[in-house]
Design an enzyme around this catalytic site. Structure first.
Site, PDB file in Angstrom:
ATOM      1  CE1 TYR A 109      -3.609   2.342   0.304  1.00 27.19           C
ATOM      2  CE2 TYR A 109      -2.441   3.048   3.028  1.00 27.19           C
ATOM      3  CZ  TYR A 109      -3.768   2.842   1.993  1.00 27.19           C
ATOM      4  OH  TYR A 109      -4.490   4.039   2.341  1.00 27.19           O
TER       5      TYR A 109
ATOM      6  CE  LYS B 273      -3.876   5.446  -1.140  1.00 24.39           C
ATOM      7  NZ  LYS B 273      -5.067   5.173  -1.989  1.00 24.39           N
TER       8      LYS B 273
END
Ligand code: NAI
Length: 304
Positions: A165, A169
């Site tokens: 993640y 991101k």
């Protein structure tokens, strides 16, 4: 109803719930025609349903707004281009994109599988690239357009168990800057928001001890609707000149986040040896080291 988004058509991905839903509702309330995209999947990306997107469209229409549902996945090129096509088919144009769809597959790095890494990067990074790329020629053609990408302090700062993640991101932060640079001459803007909001995505935090319960009660105050005003503003013409920025929103606070720049430098006329770095260079740089911190260490006060 306001009119800040009058005549504009905006695609919001992952808008069947959470933060995206509130952005879609707020856009429609400002007069935008909205493509409510949502795969209707679980928070880990399993299963699919057209229900959530349609529900939000029904809500928008009930409030007197205009919207259309789309249940394609952002994570595949062809499906993602259909989301943009949906805006053109129904409303004849596209003015804005909110890359918000997301899933989580948290696991400590040394245990993370290829599938867990792949699935998360596919939705957040590839998904944002696919949808942005599909919208870009239309933005160029009409000499205007705005994108908002949902990043996370897990990427900007760090967090446990989120290598997939965080990588996606922070990749998205660079993607957005690149779009802003490449498309500035066509009047296209691209910004990021790192939201903090109580949604199903963080709703799985344990609440066994009184401390944990208290923490969760505080977090519930950060409703997803608090993210929407900044997203709507950034998509509107009022934000002309605002591009390539990283913001964070936590309840009633809006932050402008820093972006990497040199913090300190050391120099030696004759150049460096490994030993010279050990004895001289690194001790000098150490004074400005970034601590081994996580998002919660930096945002360490209760939401305001
Ligand atoms: P959520 O889980 O409520 O909403 C995400 C939506 O994306 C879901 O409705 C899901 O069906 C949809 N989705 C998932 N995969 C998709 C795909 N391949 N194609 C289309 N739709 C898909 O989560 P939440 O909290 O509203 O998150 C929204 C965004 O904000 C995400 O990008 C998330 O990473 C980001 N974010 C959220 C934070 C928070 O505190 N809630 C913190 C930092 C970032």
């Amino acid at each position: 109803m306001g009119s800040m988004m009058q005549d504009k058509v905006v695609v919001v991905t992952g808008a069947g719930g959470g933060i995206g839903r509130d952005i879609a509702l707020a856009l429609a309330a400002e007069g935008a025609r909205v493509v409510v995209n949502d795969l209707g999947t679980s928070s880990t990306g399993e299963g699919a349903s057209a229900g959530p997107a349609q529900q939000v469209v029904d809500e928008i229409r009930a409030a007197g707004g205009e919207a259309v549902a789309n249940a394609d996945s952002v994570s595949e090129a062809v499906a993602a281009s259909r989301i943009v096509q949906c805006a053109l088919d129904h409303f004849g144009r596209i003015d804005g994109v909110v890359n918000n769809a997301g899933i989580l597959r948290d696991r400590f790095f040394h245990k993370m599988s290829v599938d867990e890494f792949d699935a998360v990067v596919k939705v957040h990074l590839y998904g944002s690239w696919f949808v942005s790329r599909a919208a870009a020629p239309h933005f160029k053609e009409q000499n205007s357009g705005a994108m908002v990408h949902m990043t996370s302090t897990s990427g900007l700062i760090g967090n446990f168990g989120q290598a997939n993640y965080s990588a996606a991101k922070l990749g998205l932060v660079a993607l957005s800057k690149s779009i802003a640079l490449d498309m500035q001459k066509f009047g296209v803007r691209s910004n990021r928001i790192a939201p903090f909001a109580w949604s199903r995505m963080i709703g799985t935090i344990p609440t066994e001890t009184p401390e944990e319960q208290q923490r969760v009660e505080r977090m519930k105050r950060m409703t997803p609707g608090k993210i929407a005003p900044l997203a709507v503003y950034l998509l509107s013409d009022a934000a002309a000149g605002v591009s390539a920025q990283v913001f964070a929103v936590r309840n009633n606070e809006i932050f402008l986040m820093s972006q990497p720049r040199p913090l300190r430098s050391v120099h030696r006329g004759e150049g460096w040896t490994p030993q010279g770095i050990a004895e001289h260079g690194m001790p000098a740089l150490k004074a400005s080291f970034v601590p081994m911190d996580r998002s919660a260490d930096v945002f360490c006060w209760d939401p305001v």
